[in-house]
Design a protein around this motif. Structure first.
Motif, PDB file in Angstrom:
ATOM      1  N   TYR A 325       0.851  -1.179   0.000  1.00 49.13           N
ATOM      2  CA  TYR A 325       0.000   0.000   0.000  1.00 49.13           C
ATOM      3  C   TYR A 325       0.897   1.242   0.000  1.00 49.13           C
ATOM      4  O   TYR A 325       1.839   1.339   0.807  1.00 49.13           O
ATOM      5  N   LEU A 328       1.492   3.035   3.353  1.00 45.25           N
ATOM      6  CA  LEU A 328       1.961   2.271   4.518  1.00 45.25           C
ATOM      7  C   LEU A 328       3.459   2.021   4.410  1.00 45.25           C
ATOM      8  O   LEU A 328       3.988   1.851   3.303  1.00 45.25           O
ATOM      9  N   ALA A 401      -4.237  -3.361   6.696  1.00 48.19           N
ATOM     10  CA  ALA A 401      -3.887  -1.990   6.312  1.00 48.19           C
ATOM     11  C   ALA A 401      -4.870  -0.989   6.916  1.00 48.19           C
ATOM     12  O   ALA A 401      -4.464   0.040   7.485  1.00 48.19           O
TER      13      ALA A 401
END
Length: 616
Positions: A325, A328, A401
């Motif tokens: 992601y 992240l 996430a």
């Protein structure tokens, strides 16, 4: 008065009387044989008692031979125990048919005496000979290098017919096969291995469940037997009663902000250590704590329990899914078992705890867990002081996430301790340890948490931030009652060495040797002794005094290297000079010497020190 009995009635009575022994000695045993074979084929619970009863009944000799061949000789490849226990691992196994030594000898003697000479007869003869040999082995051991001892309970009861295995260092992490040589204990619980070669060994024992009912062998992973070429070794196995857990047990529900853990006091215990975990689909995940408790109780805040790192579980799929992601700092492994991230902080999870007792020499002397524990008295409980947050639910649903973002947002807004803990756990799980140190420092300094002190010690050491290292080291010593495990002491010795405190580092390394029976870090001790002026013969003797004994990997043979220095007669001043380069972090001087030296033994010693330890 005359009694008249009709002939046909008399004949019927005589027939019934004659039929009784036929029913008792022919029909009933055949019915029992049929029931036994049907039970075996359907997987019903049966045991050796039914088999022995049939062999002692009036079924035909041919049927008895078939029973022995099918259920004894054919199953000799199966281990004659339910549980295997050793320092490196324990596991359940076994056959439903277990016989005492006297029963097995009687059965096999009858089979060999009356049987035809064929492959089954030869197999029975060989097995019978092994029983005879076990009986005679102890008496014949005099004069040979042996490993001998007894298997007993702490109340003095000797355990007969226990399978005892003496396993070489290279084998201790592998499953025990039936082909491995074993010795059966005699009626006094005695065993003896003769003609044992020099080396390091671990002892494993095969037990039946009835041996373990409420009992355990509390053996440590670093429990080794060292055999030299001239000294026999005596080694006893003593089963001790399981520690009785008192609270919480039986699925107690805890809603307070502190949990009082209580257990039975163990005679001879200097301290206790607790383990925590939870049930999984395939067993349980249990992780030990470094904290030491002198009393047989511990009052622990729930917030501290929530922060415990239990280790990670994975649910492997055919194609492992790794997702990145953009917002992240880590990649998400979708195979991770998210409950193992939440750990003890899940109020809906059935949790468990256990306790181990240690003596003054840091040897484990009893435990509440293990294969002999009764499930009804195991330490199961629920920790329901908190409720699941939205981030927790996302995490358990596999939305790692989204959960991470929500934990991060919640901590920034409210400085919530649980969210901070979860940020650390997720970052560590996905190998973003460097990023997690910021949060660890927050939790340690702002909220006075001690859970992450070992992580921070390693971090400050690698950063050479000696001021913070010393502060955290002293704090951790206080937290742990002044006692540190050998790994942390070795790291501290390296800190002292790098800062020129050689004698202090040497003293710490002797503490390590006393506390770690694997001696895997003896190389640092030997290097310090050489540098501080011990002659080579003294260091060779030290290497022999602390042999390296470890399982799971091939350890560095420091003793062989020190012997190499002695045999090659390398000048003492040369050894000290190169160690000075190493300890002072003078890489260039050391590399120049490495490229030109012909002292291969010293070169090998220095190279292994560089690989195993940090000198910067």
């Amino acid at each position: 008065m005359k009694i008249k009995v009709k002939i046909k009635h008399l004949a019927f009575s005589l027939f019934v009387i004659a039929l009784i022994p036929i029913v008792a000695f022919v029909i009933i045993p055949q019915v029992k044989l049929l029931q036994f074979e049907r039970a075996v084929s359907t997987g019903a619970e049966i045991g050796s008692e039914q088999l022995v009863e049939l062999l002692e009944s009036s079924i035909t000799e041919t049927q008895k031979r078939s029973l022995i061949e099918d259920y004894i000789l054919a199953r000799l490849s199966e281990n004659n125990y339910d549980v295997m226990i050793g320092p490196s691992f324990s596991h359940s196994n076994g056959s439903p048919f277990y016989f005492s030594q006297s029963e097995m000898e009687r059965i096999l003697e009858q089979y060999v005496k009356e049987g035809n000479i064929d492959s089954e007869w030869a197999q029975a003869t060989k097995e019978l000979a092994s029983y005879y040999a076990a009986e005679e082995e102890f008496d014949k051991a005099e004069g040979a290098v042996t490993v001998s001892g007894r298997v007993t309970r702490s109340d003095g009861q000797a355990l007969e017919n226990i399978e005892v295995y003496l396993r070489e260092q290279s084998m201790v992490n592998q499953s025990v096969s039936h082909s491995e040589k074993s010795i059966r204990t005699n009626e006094k619980g005695e065993f003896v291995f003769k003609g044992v070669e020099e080396g390091n060994y671990q002892l494993f024992i095969g037990l039946r469940f009835e041996h373990l009912n409420g009992w355990t062998w509390a053996v440590d992973a670093d429990d080794w037997i060292t055999v030299t070429d001239s000294h026999s070794v005596e080694y006893d196995v003593v089963l001790t009663p399981l520690i009785d857990l008192q609270h919480p047990i039986n699925d107690d529900v805890i809603t307070d902000q502190e949990v009082l853990f209580e257990w039975e006091e163990v005679e001879g215990a200097a301290y206790y250590q607790l383990s925590f975990g939870y049930q999984t689909d395939n067993g349980s995940l249990l992780s030990g704590r470094l904290d030491r408790f002198v009393d047989n109780k511990a009052l622990i805040p729930v917030e501290e329990l929530y922060s415990y790192q239990l280790g990670l579980l994975f649910n492997p799929t055919e194609e492992r899914e790794i997702v990145h992601y953009h917002d992240l700092p880590f990649e998400v492994d979708k195979d991770i078992e998210t409950q193992s991230l939440l750990g003890l902080a899940n109020p809906n999870q059935r949790l468990l705890w256990a306790v181990d007792a240690y003596d003054q020499h840091n040897r484990r002397i009893s435990t509440s867990g293990g294969l002999g524990v009764n499930a009804s008295t195991a330490g199961f409980f629920y920790l329901q002081e908190r409720e699941l947050t939205e981030a927790d639910r996302l995490l358990l649903d596999g939305e790692i996430a989204q959960a991470y973002r929500l934990y991060e947002q919640h901590y920034e807004q409210t400085e919530d301790i649980h969210s901070l803990n979860m940020l650390i756990k997720i970052l560590v799980a996905f190998e973003e340890v460097d990023r997690s140190y910021f949060y660890m420092e927050e939790l340690t300094r702002k909220f006075s948490y001690d859970e992450y002190l070992p992580f921070l010690l390693g971090h400050y050491y690698s950063e050479q931030n000696w001021e913070l290292y010393e502060e955290i080291y002293e704090r951790f010593k206080v937290h742990n009652g002044g006692e540190l495990d050998p790994h942390m002491l070795t790291e501290h010795a390296q800190y002292l060495l790098v800062n020129g405190k050689y004698n202090e580092a040497l003293a710490v390394m002797y503490e390590v040797m006393d506390g770690d029976r694997t001696h895997i870090d003896v190389g640092l001790l030997l290097a310090l002794e050489l540098y501080l002026g011990a002659n080579i013969d003294e260091v060779v003797e030290l290497a022999n005094q602390y042999p390296v004994r470890a399982s799971g990997y091939q350890p560095v043979n420091w003793g062989a290297m020190i012997n190499g220095l002695s045999e090659n007669q390398i000048e003492f001043n040369t050894i000290v000079e190169k160690l000075e380069f190493l300890f002072a972090g003078e890489k260039n001087e050391l590399e120049d010497w490495m490229e030109t030296t012909e002292d291969e033994a010293l070169q090998l010693f220095i190279q292994h020190l560089q690989q195993e330890y940090v000198f910067e």
